[in-house]
Design a protein around this motif. Structure first.
Motif, PDB file in Angstrom:
ATOM      1  N   LEU A 244       0.825  -1.397   0.083  1.00 45.55           N
ATOM      2  CA  LEU A 244      -0.059  -0.126  -0.004  1.00 45.55           C
ATOM      3  C   LEU A 244       0.926   1.281  -0.306  1.00 45.55           C
ATOM      4  CD1 LEU A 244      -2.585  -1.035   2.483  1.00 45.55           C
ATOM      5  CD2 LEU A 244      -3.130  -0.935   0.203  1.00 45.55           C
ATOM      6  N   GLN A 245       1.816   1.202   0.609  1.00 45.53           N
ATOM      7  CA  GLN A 245       2.801   2.398   0.803  1.00 45.53           C
ATOM      8  C   GLN A 245       3.521   2.517  -0.508  1.00 45.53           C
ATOM      9  OE1 GLN A 245       5.037   2.762   4.640  1.00 45.53           O
ATOM     10  NE2 GLN A 245       3.782   1.135   5.313  1.00 45.53           N
ATOM     11  N   LYS A 246       3.836   1.337  -1.145  1.00 42.70           N
ATOM     12  CA  LYS A 246       4.898   1.643  -2.297  1.00 42.70           C
ATOM     13  C   LYS A 246       3.838   1.802  -3.680  1.00 42.70           C
ATOM     14  CE  LYS A 246       8.287  -0.767  -5.159  1.00 42.70           C
ATOM     15  NZ  LYS A 246       7.366  -0.871  -6.434  1.00 42.70           N
ATOM     16  N   GLU A 247       2.897   1.258  -3.943  1.00 41.44           N
ATOM     17  CA  GLU A 247       2.145   1.092  -4.968  1.00 41.44           C
ATOM     18  C   GLU A 247       1.065   2.368  -4.902  1.00 41.44           C
ATOM     19  OE1 GLU A 247       2.554  -0.820  -7.731  1.00 41.44           O
ATOM     20  OE2 GLU A 247       4.449  -1.451  -6.631  1.00 41.44           O
ATOM     21  N   HIS A 248       0.653   2.768  -3.827  1.00 45.39           N
ATOM     22  CA  HIS A 248      -0.499   3.758  -3.850  1.00 45.39           C
ATOM     23  C   HIS A 248      -0.041   5.004  -3.035  1.00 45.39           C
ATOM     24  CE1 HIS A 248      -3.220   0.734  -5.836  1.00 45.39           C
ATOM     25  NE2 HIS A 248      -2.883  -0.011  -5.025  1.00 45.39           N
ATOM     26  N   GLY A 249       1.570   5.004  -2.530  1.00 49.58           N
ATOM     27  CA  GLY A 249       1.825   6.263  -2.132  1.00 49.58           C
ATOM     28  C   GLY A 249       1.388   6.748  -0.734  1.00 49.58           C
ATOM     29  N   VAL A 302     -10.377 -16.643  -3.375  1.00 54.95           N
ATOM     30  CA  VAL A 302      -9.201 -15.966  -3.465  1.00 54.95           C
ATOM     31  C   VAL A 302      -8.536 -15.346  -4.844  1.00 54.95           C
ATOM     32  CG1 VAL A 302      -6.588 -16.087  -2.951  1.00 54.95           C
ATOM     33  CG2 VAL A 302      -8.398 -17.328  -1.342  1.00 54.95           C
ATOM     34  N   MET A 303      -9.254 -16.086  -5.762  1.00 55.90           N
ATOM     35  CA  MET A 303      -8.577 -15.968  -7.100  1.00 55.90           C
ATOM     36  C   MET A 303      -8.964 -14.510  -7.856  1.00 55.90           C
ATOM     37  SD  MET A 303     -10.306 -19.510  -9.007  1.00 55.90           S
ATOM     38  CE  MET A 303      -9.072 -19.253 -10.518  1.00 55.90           C
ATOM     39  N   PRO A 304      -9.637 -13.717  -7.437  1.00 56.03           N
ATOM     40  CA  PRO A 304      -9.602 -12.414  -8.024  1.00 56.03           C
ATOM     41  C   PRO A 304      -8.455 -11.544  -7.854  1.00 56.03           C
ATOM     42  CG  PRO A 304     -11.936 -12.924  -7.406  1.00 56.03           C
ATOM     43  CD  PRO A 304     -10.820 -13.962  -6.714  1.00 56.03           C
ATOM     44  N   VAL A 305      -7.917 -12.007  -6.608  1.00 51.48           N
ATOM     45  CA  VAL A 305      -6.676 -11.100  -6.157  1.00 51.48           C
ATOM     46  C   VAL A 305      -5.646 -10.775  -6.988  1.00 51.48           C
ATOM     47  CG1 VAL A 305      -5.134 -13.039  -5.253  1.00 51.48           C
ATOM     48  CG2 VAL A 305      -5.278 -10.685  -4.047  1.00 51.48           C
ATOM     49  N   PHE A 306      -5.651 -11.955  -7.976  1.00 55.34           N
ATOM     50  CA  PHE A 306      -4.629 -11.649  -9.276  1.00 55.34           C
ATOM     51  C   PHE A 306      -4.774 -10.095  -9.891  1.00 55.34           C
ATOM     52  CE2 PHE A 306      -4.620 -11.259 -13.940  1.00 55.34           C
ATOM     53  CZ  PHE A 306      -3.345 -11.952 -13.966  1.00 55.34           C
ATOM     54  N   PHE A 307      -5.786  -9.348  -9.724  1.00 56.00           N
ATOM     55  CA  PHE A 307      -5.916  -8.296 -10.504  1.00 56.00           C
ATOM     56  C   PHE A 307      -5.562  -6.927  -9.603  1.00 56.00           C
ATOM     57  CE2 PHE A 307      -9.047 -10.931 -12.516  1.00 56.00           C
ATOM     58  CZ  PHE A 307      -8.771 -10.953 -13.785  1.00 56.00           C
ATOM     59  N   ALA A 308      -5.175  -7.469  -8.050  1.00 57.12           N
ATOM     60  CA  ALA A 308      -4.581  -6.383  -7.207  1.00 57.12           C
ATOM     61  C   ALA A 308      -3.463  -5.666  -7.658  1.00 57.12           C
ATOM     62  CB  ALA A 308      -4.589  -6.855  -5.809  1.00 57.12           C
ATOM     63  N   SER A 309      -2.641  -6.280  -8.316  1.00 58.70           N
ATOM     64  CA  SER A 309      -1.293  -5.455  -8.839  1.00 58.70           C
ATOM     65  C   SER A 309      -1.738  -4.783 -10.046  1.00 58.70           C
ATOM     66  CB  SER A 309      -0.174  -6.292  -8.771  1.00 58.70           C
ATOM     67  OG  SER A 309      -0.637  -7.443  -9.785  1.00 58.70           O
ATOM     68  N   ARG A 310      -2.719  -4.999 -10.922  1.00 61.55           N
ATOM     69  CA  ARG A 310      -2.916  -4.805 -12.070  1.00 61.55           C
ATOM     70  C   ARG A 310      -4.040  -3.175 -12.072  1.00 61.55           C
ATOM     71  NH1 ARG A 310      -0.240  -6.783 -15.818  1.00 61.55           N
ATOM     72  NH2 ARG A 310      -1.564  -6.776 -17.446  1.00 61.55           N
ATOM     73  N   THR A 311      -4.321  -2.843 -10.985  1.00 58.56           N
ATOM     74  CA  THR A 311      -5.016  -1.571 -10.711  1.00 58.56           C
ATOM     75  C   THR A 311      -4.423  -0.487 -10.033  1.00 58.56           C
ATOM     76  OG1 THR A 311      -7.207  -0.454  -9.882  1.00 58.56           O
ATOM     77  CG2 THR A 311      -6.483  -2.227  -8.560  1.00 58.56           C
ATOM     78  N   GLY A 312      -4.536   0.779 -10.486  1.00 59.21           N
ATOM     79  CA  GLY A 312      -3.901   1.765  -9.923  1.00 59.21           C
ATOM     80  C   GLY A 312      -4.953   2.675  -9.085  1.00 59.21           C
ATOM     81  N   ALA A 317      -8.013  -1.851  -5.409  1.00 61.54           N
ATOM     82  CA  ALA A 317      -7.029  -2.984  -4.753  1.00 61.54           C
ATOM     83  C   ALA A 317      -7.392  -3.540  -3.348  1.00 61.54           C
ATOM     84  CB  ALA A 317      -5.441  -2.272  -4.993  1.00 61.54           C
ATOM     85  N   VAL A 318      -7.802  -2.595  -2.407  1.00 64.20           N
ATOM     86  CA  VAL A 318      -8.426  -2.729  -1.185  1.00 64.20           C
ATOM     87  C   VAL A 318      -9.420  -3.730  -1.261  1.00 64.20           C
ATOM     88  CG1 VAL A 318      -9.454  -1.884   0.871  1.00 64.20           C
ATOM     89  CG2 VAL A 318      -7.585  -0.676  -0.335  1.00 64.20           C
ATOM     90  N   ALA A 319     -10.520  -3.612  -2.185  1.00 59.61           N
ATOM     91  CA  ALA A 319     -11.469  -4.588  -2.219  1.00 59.61           C
ATOM     92  C   ALA A 319     -11.239  -5.877  -2.846  1.00 59.61           C
ATOM     93  CB  ALA A 319     -12.484  -3.992  -3.399  1.00 59.61           C
ATOM     94  N   LEU A 320     -10.066  -5.989  -3.753  1.00 59.29           N
ATOM     95  CA  LEU A 320      -9.527  -7.278  -4.213  1.00 59.29           C
ATOM     96  C   LEU A 320      -8.753  -8.136  -3.237  1.00 59.29           C
ATOM     97  CD1 LEU A 320      -8.552  -6.202  -7.798  1.00 59.29           C
ATOM     98  CD2 LEU A 320     -10.386  -7.958  -7.491  1.00 59.29           C
ATOM     99  N   VAL A 321      -8.170  -7.395  -2.431  1.00 58.67           N
ATOM    100  CA  VAL A 321      -7.281  -7.975  -1.226  1.00 58.67           C
ATOM    101  C   VAL A 321      -8.116  -8.340  -0.119  1.00 58.67           C
ATOM    102  CG1 VAL A 321      -5.440  -7.588   0.460  1.00 58.67           C
ATOM    103  CG2 VAL A 321      -5.096  -6.893  -1.985  1.00 58.67           C
ATOM    104  N   SER A 322      -9.208  -7.817   0.095  1.00 57.15           N
ATOM    105  CA  SER A 322     -10.005  -7.758   1.300  1.00 57.15           C
ATOM    106  C   SER A 322     -10.752  -9.063   1.015  1.00 57.15           C
ATOM    107  CB  SER A 322     -11.106  -6.869   1.303  1.00 57.15           C
ATOM    108  OG  SER A 322     -10.573  -5.651   1.892  1.00 57.15           O
TER     109      SER A 322
END
Length: 411
Positions: A244-249, A302-312, A317-322
């Motif tokens: 969260l700190q690196k990818e979303h500042g 768990v499978m949709p977490v694949f897209f967590a790193s693909r969204t800016g 990202a929080v929703a997918l990881v949640s």
């Protein structure tokens, strides 16, 4: 009384993950101040997991050998002291040494709570209770980003380790005051004792060796499932604040709200996973169907977490990881319960420790790999890709090794 015991287990699991999470939140600042690279951070995580693996096996055996009342107290004291010892760290080696102590001590929580749940709850309540107790992990992960930045920014980073570690000693006092076996508890009513014992009681005086446990397909089914899925939880726990700190500042003081949302949803997943499994049992479905169906639903979740790193977008990202973390906790509520379902009481802690050790070995292998991937690519894509498929693979291995489950209490 059984729910009071469950409340103590919930509190212990909360403290366990609160203490564990402190370093992950402070990592970016400590890495910068003490010149610790991503690869070295991965090795620090590996040091924790190596000690955790050893602790699971040894603590599991010690709990079965010397009893829950003593050994649960010992394990909480060890991890509390080790958490406080992080304040002495000044380098990669110093923090790694503190993590070794923390990992060894914290490992005892899981064989202990699984054994207590098996003692104090009938079969049809165990998954729900395990889900509630395991949700303490998420409460600890919620409290950490709320407490740790405040303590670090106002009183220095050492205070975060000292304050959180000291809470364990209060828990030990409550545990020694309240816990006894159901058959020995002076405040347990005859009606509640009959409810707890409705599935029958297996003898506690049987013993087994780890060699014998390793010869069982049941052991390997659970162990292999954990080998591929336990590391995903470690990734979330240790790298999510950094992601969260690196990818979303997000600055240290801003990371609390997203983490709180993620772990609140995870709490719901843990309780829902335990509830669904228990609900199916109460409706007359077999143990095999109830546990495995719930775990399959979790694996798909768990499978949709694949897209967590693909969204800016932060909240996407929080929703997918949640969703992924909630599904993991639903999975964990059931895989923990399998130990008290499928092994005799005198073997539950040892079996939990053994399968947990194999899961931790998976975590040990994955942690430096994650650090290397981030140092090399700077991207979380490969990490989330692997996480998205791990649970389906683990479920398939469990099904292969244990095609039909039958509870130990059923004869």
């Amino acid at each position: 009384m059984r729910w009071r015991i469950a409340a103590l287990l919930f509190l212990a699991t909360t403290l366990n993950h609160l203490d564990r999470q402190v370093l992950g939140i402070l990592a970016p600042s400590l890495q910068r101040d003490y010149h610790i690279s991503e690869s070295e951070y991965g090795l620090i995580v590996t040091a924790f997991q190596g000690a955790f693996a050893i602790g699971l096996v040894s603590m599991g055996w010690l709990i079965d050998r010397f009893g829950l009342r003593l050994m649960y107290s010992v394990t909480v004291v060890i991890w509390s002291l080790a958490c406080m010892a992080h304040g002495l760290g000044r380098s990669f080696a110093g923090f790694a040494a503190a993590r070794v102590g923390l990992g060894y001590g914290e490992a005892g929580n899981f064989p202990a709570f699984v054994k207590v749940v098996g003692q104090w709850f009938p079969l049809k309540e165990r998954a729900l209770v395990a889900g509630i107790v395991n949700s303490g992990a998420n409460v600890g992960a919620i409290l950490a980003p709320l407490l740790v930045p405040y303590l670090a920014l106002h009183y220095g980073w050492k205070s975060a380790f000292a304050a959180t570690g000291s809470l364990g000693f209060l828990w030990v006092g409550l545990w020694l005051l309240l816990y006894r076996k159901p058959q020995e508890h002076p405040r347990l009513s005859p009606e509640e004792r009959a409810w707890i014992e409705q599935d029958g009681i297996l003898p506690e005086n049987t013993r087994t060796s780890y060699r014998a446990l390793l010869g069982l397909r049941t052991t390997w089914g659970i162990a292999l499932a954990r080998f591929f899925t336990d590391p995903v939880w470690w990734i979330f726990l240790y790298w999510l604040p950094k992601f969260l700190q690196k990818e979303h500042g997000l600055a240290l003081g801003k990371v609390g709200l997203p983490l709180m949302v993620i772990y609140l949803v995870a709490d719901a997943g843990s309780i829902a996973g335990g509830w669904l499994s228990s609900f199916l049992l109460k409706k007359g479905y077999s143990l095999n169907f109830a546990r495995k169906t719930t775990m399959l639903i979790a694996a798909i979740g768990v499978m949709p977490v694949f897209f967590a790193s693909r969204t800016g977008d932060l909240w996407s990202a929080v929703a997918l990881v949640s969703l992924a973390v909630a599904a993991h906790q639903a999975w964990a509520a059931n895989i923990f319960t399998l130990h008290s379902d499928l092994f005799p009481p005198a073997q539950v802690a040892s079996a939990t420790g053994l399968t947990g050790m194999i899961g931790s070995i998976g975590g040990m292998l994955v942690a430096p790999l994650v650090g290397w991937i981030l140092d090399t690519t700077g991207s979380y894509l490969l990490i989330f890709s692997g996480a998205s498929l791990a649970y389906l693979f683990g479920w398939a291995l469990l099904q292969l090794c244990v095609p039909r489950m039958k509870a130990a209490t059923q004869g």
